[in-house]
Design an enzyme around this catalytic site. Structure first.
Site, mmCIF file in Angstrom:
data_model
loop_
_atom_site.group_PDB
_atom_site.id
_atom_site.type_symbol
_atom_site.label_atom_id
_atom_site.label_comp_id
_atom_site.label_asym_id
_atom_site.label_seq_id
_atom_site.Cartn_x
_atom_site.Cartn_y
_atom_site.Cartn_z
ATOM 1 N N ARG A 94 -19.904 3.891 -92.231
ATOM 2 C CA ARG A 94 -20.913 3.166 -92.723
ATOM 3 C C ARG A 94 -20.886 1.643 -92.084
ATOM 4 O O ARG A 94 -19.841 0.994 -91.990
ATOM 5 C CB ARG A 94 -20.810 3.010 -94.138
ATOM 6 C CG ARG A 94 -21.958 1.894 -94.766
ATOM 7 C CD ARG A 94 -22.198 1.822 -96.309
ATOM 8 N NE ARG A 94 -20.955 1.804 -96.844
ATOM 9 C CZ ARG A 94 -20.755 2.214 -98.211
ATOM 10 N NH1 ARG A 94 -21.784 2.709 -98.913
ATOM 11 N NH2 ARG A 94 -19.591 2.091 -98.790
ATOM 12 N N ARG A 143 -11.475 4.808 -104.977
ATOM 13 C CA ARG A 143 -12.665 4.760 -105.554
ATOM 14 C C ARG A 143 -13.219 6.161 -106.066
ATOM 15 O O ARG A 143 -13.910 6.225 -107.191
ATOM 16 C CB ARG A 143 -13.727 4.160 -104.648
ATOM 17 C CG ARG A 143 -13.455 2.703 -104.322
ATOM 18 C CD ARG A 143 -14.265 2.172 -103.242
ATOM 19 N NE ARG A 143 -15.639 2.392 -102.996
ATOM 20 C CZ ARG A 143 -16.127 2.523 -102.043
ATOM 21 N NH1 ARG A 143 -15.656 1.954 -100.853
ATOM 22 N NH2 ARG A 143 -17.499 2.505 -102.002
ATOM 23 N N ARG A 164 -21.658 2.649 -114.592
ATOM 24 C CA ARG A 164 -20.546 3.289 -114.228
ATOM 25 C C ARG A 164 -19.672 3.942 -115.268
ATOM 26 O O ARG A 164 -18.729 4.385 -114.923
ATOM 27 C CB ARG A 164 -20.021 2.114 -113.437
ATOM 28 C CG ARG A 164 -19.099 2.302 -112.321
ATOM 29 C CD ARG A 164 -19.781 2.786 -111.016
ATOM 30 N NE ARG A 164 -19.225 2.499 -109.680
ATOM 31 C CZ ARG A 164 -19.875 2.069 -108.796
ATOM 32 N NH1 ARG A 164 -20.987 1.760 -108.680
ATOM 33 N NH2 ARG A 164 -19.099 1.940 -107.786
ATOM 34 N N ARG A 224 -17.556 -2.748 -94.777
ATOM 35 C CA ARG A 224 -17.387 -3.363 -96.023
ATOM 36 C C ARG A 224 -15.712 -3.269 -96.161
ATOM 37 O O ARG A 224 -15.135 -2.339 -95.673
ATOM 38 C CB ARG A 224 -18.103 -2.490 -97.212
ATOM 39 C CG ARG A 224 -19.245 -2.897 -97.616
ATOM 40 C CD ARG A 224 -19.895 -2.224 -98.567
ATOM 41 N NE ARG A 224 -19.250 -1.511 -99.634
ATOM 42 C CZ ARG A 224 -19.700 -0.656 -100.692
ATOM 43 N NH1 ARG A 224 -21.076 -0.541 -100.391
ATOM 44 N NH2 ARG A 224 -18.957 -0.228 -101.510
ATOM 45 N N LYS A 250 -26.479 7.025 -102.422
ATOM 46 C CA LYS A 250 -27.373 6.270 -103.579
ATOM 47 C C LYS A 250 -27.961 5.048 -102.945
ATOM 48 O O LYS A 250 -29.177 4.834 -103.195
ATOM 49 C CB LYS A 250 -26.345 5.962 -104.711
ATOM 50 C CG LYS A 250 -25.439 6.849 -105.418
ATOM 51 C CD LYS A 250 -24.608 6.277 -106.523
ATOM 52 C CE LYS A 250 -23.469 5.334 -105.998
ATOM 53 N NZ LYS A 250 -22.511 5.902 -105.152
HETATM 54 P P1 AP5 Z 1 -24.704 4.910 -98.847
HETATM 55 O O1 AP5 Z 1 -26.321 5.052 -99.080
HETATM 56 O O2 AP5 Z 1 -24.222 3.422 -98.655
HETATM 57 O O3 AP5 Z 1 -23.770 5.603 -100.200
HETATM 58 P P2 AP5 Z 1 -23.635 4.977 -101.634
HETATM 59 O O4 AP5 Z 1 -23.672 5.943 -102.505
HETATM 60 O O5 AP5 Z 1 -24.479 3.945 -101.948
HETATM 61 O O6 AP5 Z 1 -22.147 4.605 -101.356
HETATM 62 P P3 AP5 Z 1 -21.313 3.186 -101.947
HETATM 63 O O7 AP5 Z 1 -20.114 3.193 -101.205
HETATM 64 O O8 AP5 Z 1 -22.217 1.950 -101.820
HETATM 65 O O9 AP5 Z 1 -21.180 3.454 -103.408
HETATM 66 P P4 AP5 Z 1 -20.252 2.906 -104.368
HETATM 67 O O10 AP5 Z 1 -20.620 3.391 -105.712
HETATM 68 O O11 AP5 Z 1 -18.778 3.212 -104.151
HETATM 69 O O12 AP5 Z 1 -20.097 1.330 -104.046
HETATM 70 P P5 AP5 Z 1 -20.817 0.163 -104.964
HETATM 71 O O13 AP5 Z 1 -21.278 -0.828 -103.919
HETATM 72 O O14 AP5 Z 1 -21.600 0.535 -106.098
HETATM 73 O O15 AP5 Z 1 -24.188 5.741 -97.925
HETATM 74 C C1 AP5 Z 1 -22.686 5.726 -97.189
HETATM 75 C C2 AP5 Z 1 -22.933 6.092 -95.601
HETATM 76 O O16 AP5 Z 1 -23.353 7.258 -95.532
HETATM 77 C C3 AP5 Z 1 -23.765 5.339 -95.010
HETATM 78 O O17 AP5 Z 1 -23.355 4.802 -93.604
HETATM 79 C C4 AP5 Z 1 -25.267 5.823 -94.842
HETATM 80 O O18 AP5 Z 1 -25.987 5.581 -93.788
HETATM 81 C C5 AP5 Z 1 -24.546 7.316 -94.579
HETATM 82 N N1 AP5 Z 1 -25.692 8.068 -95.157
HETATM 83 C C6 AP5 Z 1 -26.339 8.064 -96.379
HETATM 84 N N2 AP5 Z 1 -27.161 9.348 -96.711
HETATM 85 C C7 AP5 Z 1 -26.673 10.010 -95.571
HETATM 86 C C8 AP5 Z 1 -27.131 11.623 -95.236
HETATM 87 N N3 AP5 Z 1 -27.801 12.244 -95.980
HETATM 88 N N4 AP5 Z 1 -26.490 12.071 -93.882
HETATM 89 C C9 AP5 Z 1 -25.672 11.325 -93.332
HETATM 90 N N5 AP5 Z 1 -25.381 10.069 -93.628
HETATM 91 C C10 AP5 Z 1 -25.905 9.608 -94.767
HETATM 92 O O19 AP5 Z 1 -19.474 -0.372 -105.733
HETATM 93 C C11 AP5 Z 1 -18.445 -1.115 -104.878
HETATM 94 C C12 AP5 Z 1 -17.638 -1.710 -105.831
HETATM 95 O O20 AP5 Z 1 -18.061 -2.757 -106.820
HETATM 96 C C13 AP5 Z 1 -17.064 -0.534 -106.749
HETATM 97 O O21 AP5 Z 1 -15.476 -0.247 -106.223
HETATM 98 C C14 AP5 Z 1 -16.544 -1.478 -108.144
HETATM 99 O O22 AP5 Z 1 -15.135 -2.364 -107.826
HETATM 100 C C15 AP5 Z 1 -17.735 -2.616 -107.959
HETATM 101 N N6 AP5 Z 1 -18.827 -2.050 -108.744
HETATM 102 C C16 AP5 Z 1 -19.979 -1.889 -108.687
HETATM 103 N N7 AP5 Z 1 -20.810 -1.398 -109.664
HETATM 104 C C17 AP5 Z 1 -19.853 -1.596 -110.651
HETATM 105 C C18 AP5 Z 1 -20.294 -1.281 -112.061
HETATM 106 N N8 AP5 Z 1 -21.559 -0.845 -112.445
HETATM 107 N N9 AP5 Z 1 -19.216 -1.671 -112.940
HETATM 108 C C19 AP5 Z 1 -18.007 -1.904 -112.592
HETATM 109 N N10 AP5 Z 1 -17.725 -2.282 -111.191
HETATM 110 C C20 AP5 Z 1 -18.569 -1.966 -110.304
#
Ligand code: AP5
Length: 230
Positions: free
Chosen positions: A127, A171, A88, A160, A13
């Protein structure tokens, strides 16, 4: 364009949101990035959120809604935005819809980037993120030219705290229980497109653009969006 990117942790994402934001000149609004910034600043909200994030659980809705509302009020979001990681759960989605409706706006599309669990773990474990500009790398799939150093700004790359395998599995469980129901929710509203997240990042980007099918034009400026209770 007012777009939501959904998908399990590590689905890509953030990677896709960064690329589309650069393409369209509208901001990526990532709830995870906003929360991590609040934790780094050691604000009251950040201190409250940190414990939930460390164990892979969702941060309470009211805290996240406050951060997102503040960010959506900024001027750069008036011509459109890409929401990454928000909403979410159905409650957050409903509050977003009400906030948009109040200023005569609605979402244009919701794209769910789909990825199998084992691929999620592989992607997340490799990552690395730039401390300064938040550019994203993967030690195998998208390595920086020099290990540990950002190609774009020379900043230091870090892993992270919530990317440990056990936390990633938690997660994924939280995604299944709280976030996956959003696929049905947005499906019923006729807003959802599902995109296969397996493949190179440019391939996934092309699939997203195809799913948007001509919608990819930044929206005209609108009023700021508030998410206060109705
Ligand atoms: P990346 O692009 O970072 O993936 P992502 O889907 O953004 O993954 P996240 O881990 O950031 O998502 P998440 O939803 O768990 O975390 P968030 O920060 O929102 O890609 C991942 C890796 O793969 C990278 O190394 C990239 O280079 C590689 N990659 C990407 N595309 C690729 C491809 N096509 N081929 C190969 N490699 C590739 O949330 C973190 C925490 O915050 C949550 O657990 C929760 O505690 C809190 N939180 C966040 N939002 C909310 C909310 N709305 N409500 C409540 N709690 C929340």
């Amino acid at each position: 364009m007012r777009l939501v990117l959904l998908g399990p942790p590590g689905a890509g994402k953030g990677t896709q949101a960064q690329a589309l934001a650069a393409l369209w000149g509208i901001p990526q609004i990532a709830s995870g990035d906003l929360l991590r910034a609040a934790v780094r600043e050691d604000s009251e909200l950040g201190r409250e959120a940190a414990g939930y994030m460390e164990c892979g659980h969702l941060v309470p809705d009211e805290l996240v809604l406050k951060l997102i509302a503040e960010r959506l009020q900024k001027k750069d979001a008036r011509g459109g935005f890409i929401l990454d990681g928000f909403p979410r759960n159905v409650m957050q989605a409903e509050r977003l819809a009400v906030g948009l409706e109040r200023v005569g706006l609605k979402l244009d599309k919701v794209v769910a980037v789909m990825l199998p669990d084992e691929e999620v773990v592989k992607r997340i474990s490799g990552r690395r993120t730039c401390e300064d500009c938040a550019a994203m790398y993967h030690v195998v799939f998208e390595p920086p030219a020099k290990a540990g150093v950002c190609d774009k700004c020379g900043g230091e790359l870090y892993q992270r705290a919530d990317d440990a395998e056990e936390t990633v599995r938690e997660r994924i469980k939280v995604y299944e229980a709280a976030t996956r129901p959003l696929l049905d929710h947005y499906g019923r509203l006729g807003l959802l497109a599902k995109v296969d997240g397996v493949g190179r990042t440019d391939e996934v980007e092309k699939r997203i653009l195809a799913a948007l099918d001509g919608l990819a034009i930044p929206s005209q400026a609108g009023a700021g969006v508030g998410l206060a209770r109705s």
